[in-house]
Structures are given as C-alpha cells and as structure tokens.
Design a protein around this motif. Sequence first.
Motif, short mmCIF file in Angstrom:
data_model
loop_
_atom_site.label_atom_id
_atom_site.label_comp_id
_atom_site.label_asym_id
_atom_site.label_seq_id
_atom_site.Cartn_x
_atom_site.Cartn_y
_atom_site.Cartn_z
N ALA A 1 40.33 -17.07 -2.01
CA ALA A 1 40.09 -17.30 -0.58
C ALA A 1 39.27 -16.15 0.00
N ASP A 2 38.11 -16.49 0.59
CA ASP A 2 37.25 -15.43 1.14
C ASP A 2 36.68 -15.79 2.51
N VAL A 3 37.20 -16.88 3.10
CA VAL A 3 36.75 -17.24 4.44
C VAL A 3 37.92 -17.91 5.17
N ARG A 4 37.96 -17.73 6.47
CA ARG A 4 39.03 -18.38 7.24
C ARG A 4 38.40 -19.39 8.20
N VAL A 5 38.92 -20.63 8.15
CA VAL A 5 38.45 -21.68 9.05
C VAL A 5 39.66 -22.18 9.83
N TRP A 6 39.62 -22.01 11.16
CA TRP A 6 40.76 -22.38 12.01
C TRP A 6 42.07 -21.82 11.49
N GLY A 7 42.00 -20.56 11.04
CA GLY A 7 43.21 -19.89 10.58
C GLY A 7 43.62 -20.22 9.16
N VAL A 8 42.92 -21.10 8.50
CA VAL A 8 43.28 -21.48 7.13
C VAL A 8 42.34 -20.77 6.16
N ALA A 9 42.94 -20.12 5.14
CA ALA A 9 42.15 -19.38 4.14
C ALA A 9 41.54 -20.34 3.14
N LEU A 10 40.20 -20.33 3.05
CA LEU A 10 39.49 -21.20 2.11
C LEU A 10 38.59 -20.34 1.24
N SER A 11 38.06 -20.95 0.21
CA SER A 11 37.13 -20.21 -0.66
C SER A 11 35.78 -20.92 -0.67
N HIS A 12 34.71 -20.10 -0.69
CA HIS A 12 33.36 -20.67 -0.76
C HIS A 12 33.18 -21.48 -2.03
N GLU A 13 33.73 -20.92 -3.12
CA GLU A 13 33.61 -21.60 -4.41
C GLU A 13 34.27 -22.97 -4.35
N GLY A 14 35.45 -23.02 -3.70
CA GLY A 14 36.18 -24.29 -3.60
C GLY A 14 35.45 -25.29 -2.72
N ILE A 15 34.87 -24.78 -1.61
CA ILE A 15 34.14 -25.68 -0.72
C ILE A 15 32.94 -26.27 -1.44
N ALA A 16 32.23 -25.43 -2.19
CA ALA A 16 31.06 -25.93 -2.95
C ALA A 16 31.50 -26.95 -3.99
N ALA A 17 32.59 -26.64 -4.70
CA ALA A 17 33.07 -27.58 -5.73
C ALA A 17 33.50 -28.89 -5.09
N GLY A 18 34.21 -28.79 -3.95
CA GLY A 18 34.66 -30.00 -3.26
C GLY A 18 33.51 -30.83 -2.75
N ALA A 19 32.48 -30.13 -2.22
CA ALA A 19 31.32 -30.86 -1.72
C ALA A 19 30.60 -31.60 -2.86
N GLN A 20 30.53 -30.94 -4.03
CA GLN A 20 29.91 -31.60 -5.20
C GLN A 20 30.69 -32.84 -5.59
N MET A 21 32.01 -32.70 -5.63
CA MET A 21 32.85 -33.84 -6.01
C MET A 21 32.65 -34.98 -5.02
N ALA A 22 32.60 -34.64 -3.73
CA ALA A 22 32.47 -35.67 -2.71
C ALA A 22 31.11 -36.37 -2.81
N LEU A 23 30.04 -35.58 -3.04
CA LEU A 23 28.71 -36.19 -3.18
C LEU A 23 28.66 -37.12 -4.37
N ARG A 24 29.27 -36.68 -5.47
CA ARG A 24 29.29 -37.49 -6.69
C ARG A 24 30.01 -38.81 -6.42
N ALA A 25 31.18 -38.72 -5.78
CA ALA A 25 31.96 -39.93 -5.50
C ALA A 25 31.19 -40.86 -4.55
#
Lengths: 238, 198
Positions: A84-108
Amino acid sequence: MGAKSWSSTGTQWRLGTLGHASCLAFALVLAVSATGTRLLLAMLLIGFLALAFQREGLRSLASLRLWAFLAVMVIPASLFIGRADVRVWGVALSHEGIAAGAQMALRALAIVVAVTGFAASVSVSEAGGLLERAGLKGLGFAFGVAVNMLPTLADTAANAYHAMRLRGGLRRWRLRPLRLLLVTMMANSLRHADDVVNAAEARAFAADRRRPLPPLWRGFDPALAAALLVTAILVLVA
Amino acid sequence: MRFSVRDLVYIGIFGALWGVSETGLGSVLHALRVPLTGTALAAVGMTIALTGRWFVPRRGSVLFIGLVTALLKMLSVGGTVLNPMIAIVVESVLAEVVLMAGRRHRATFASAGAAACAWPLVHPFLTGAILAGQGFVLVYANMLRNGARMLGVEPSAVVLIVAALIILHLAAGAAAGLLAWNAGHLVQSRLSSSAGSD
C-alpha cells in the motif's frame, strides 16, 4: 464483397460466420495475451471492430452488472496486490494493485464486448451450421427440435407441477414427490417424440444425408481474417 | 457420432428440458440468492442429460444434449450467456468422458454426475482467470490468506472447508446420476404402459 447495410446509426459492414468468428478469435487472443500498452492498443482495435461489424456488443457497456463485475476486479486487486503506497478516501491502496486491477478489468471488458457481439451477430442456425461442418452431424436438427418444442415443454412442465400441487403431492418437499414430478415432465415431453419422428421421416429427412447449410462466409471475410491474423502478430510480437 | 432421427429428436427434447430448467429454476434460485446455485443447476441439468443418455445409449449423446442446451442459452435476451454456456458444455463433456470410460451401469451414471457437478466449484476461478488473467487467481489466494488471518482461522481450516465443498459437489452429482438412472427406468415403463393401453 461484404454487403453494406445502412442503419439508423450509420453504416455497418455485414460479415459471414467466418468473419464474425475471426473477430471473436482476434479479440480473445489479444485480450488474453496482451499486457501493458499492448493491451490498450488491443482494446482500441477491438472497439473499432465492434463499432464496424458487431455494434450489438457495445450495448453490453450499458449493463450496470458488467460495471459492478469490473469494480469487483479492481477493488480487491488494489487492496491485496502489492504494498500500500497511496490513500484514497482513507483506504490504503497500492499503485501496483490498481494497475493490475485495471488490466484485469480491461481484459474482461474486451472479452465481454467480443462475445456479446458475436452472439448477437451470428444467428443460432449459423452457429449450428458451423458445428455441423465440424463433424457434429444432426446437431442443427436436434437444435431445431429443441427450439420448436420449448413452448410445449414449458407448458408440460407447468401443467405437471400444478397438477401435483393441486393434488397435494408437493405438500412436503421430499425426494419422492420431486422424482415423480421429474418423471411426469419427462414422460409427457417424450410422448411428443413420435409425432416429430414421423413428420421428419415423412419428409425423407436423414441425419447423415447432405443438406444445405447456412453460408459460412461472405466475400469480405477471408481478407478480414488474414488482416486480423497479421495485426494480432504485429501487436503481440513487434 | 451417428444418431438416428429418433435419437436426435430425443436429444432435442432433453436439451430443451435442460434449457427450460436453466431458465426457470435458474431465475428463481438467483433471485432468492440461494447459495451454490451453480451446483444445484448442474445437478438438475445432469439428471436430465443422464436420463437422456438412458434413452439414447450412444457415445456423444450427453455432449449433444449439452451443446443443444448451450445453443438455446445463446437465445437468452440480455444478461451474460458466456459463463453459463461454458459451464453447460464443460459439464456435458466431463459426464461424456466418464460414460465412455465405463459400461452402462448405475455406478457409471453416478460417477458421470459427480464429475460434471465438480465443475461449478472450479468454474468461477478458471473463467475469472481466463477473463482477467493470472492476477485474478493471485487476488483470490491473497484474499483467502488475509481472510483466514483476520478471522484467526488456521490455514488448515480453509483446507477443511474446501474439502467439505468438494465432497458436497461430488455427492450432489452422484445423487443426480443415481436419480437419472432411476428416472430412466420409470419414464420408460410409463411410456411402455401408456403405449400398451392405446
């Protein structure tokens, strides 16, 4: 050449079964294999194909269920992949995870648009014809029987259920009444089989006899298939 | 795979019955948010398809019934058709493989049903991995690990839960196969008795 038809939303080239299958195969191969910027390029190409040949596939973008499904991919990936390296609305997220999730979503998204477009553009008789050409002789006839019998079978099932319910047979949901219901539905459905067999044989139908199938391709299809193959190789390898 | 006209008519009828159960029962179960809906639908579908095998005891009949049902699913208006179509085809392939390996017997029907009903356990993960890539499996693995840690549950408990789910799926499929064997006998005797009384 491929027939061009004007619709209220503009021009759309008409493809045969081979053309639509090529578009689907192209989309599936790129969606599954491409990563990073290649995936973005693949998305653009798939969107262009959908706009040109399979516009119905783009209607799936209006589905709230689809966007909820994509959100289910992005959110957990942002939470559980990487540090986790970024906070969005108080929730700790990771750039790596967001990129991976976005890839998965685009693929789907690419796969859903391609498959929806294919299912909407290819009629069931054409799909059945494709399978018959692949060696599944008689599948088209069996499917035709199924389609024609659907209303009859639905009525038969409903009548059997209501008859049992009115006689108190389903007062308690145990195995015996359910088995009886199933047997009744099947027996009543199969009683129609003789009529269908006699009708088919009276028309000299035989499963192994050659008969005309829907055309597999239109003039534009082979050129499109070749172009898509070359494009897929260039996107993935170059 | 060579079928007579009568065989193909039976295949069409059983395919339509499976399709009716998918649409009707599936809508009710999804609306009521019943857990393991996929397993229930697979069990009902296998009962119908394996009863069809009773009437068309030829190689490929269950596969054809599954393909007819999958093509009928394509006619569904709106909603996702890809996932159910994949599930129906794979379940019928798994059942067909088991039926081809064994002889015509109650145990073979039970095994075929069990093999087919094992698929709904795997289906969400494999189709998710196909749709979303390997990252999807990684997400699930991390969720399981973090969830177990959050609940204070030992990782071995997760293994027990998964094992219980596997046994449940196999038992449901075996029951479907046995029901189909029994139903085949009953339907055939009912049809014979009504034909004799005509």
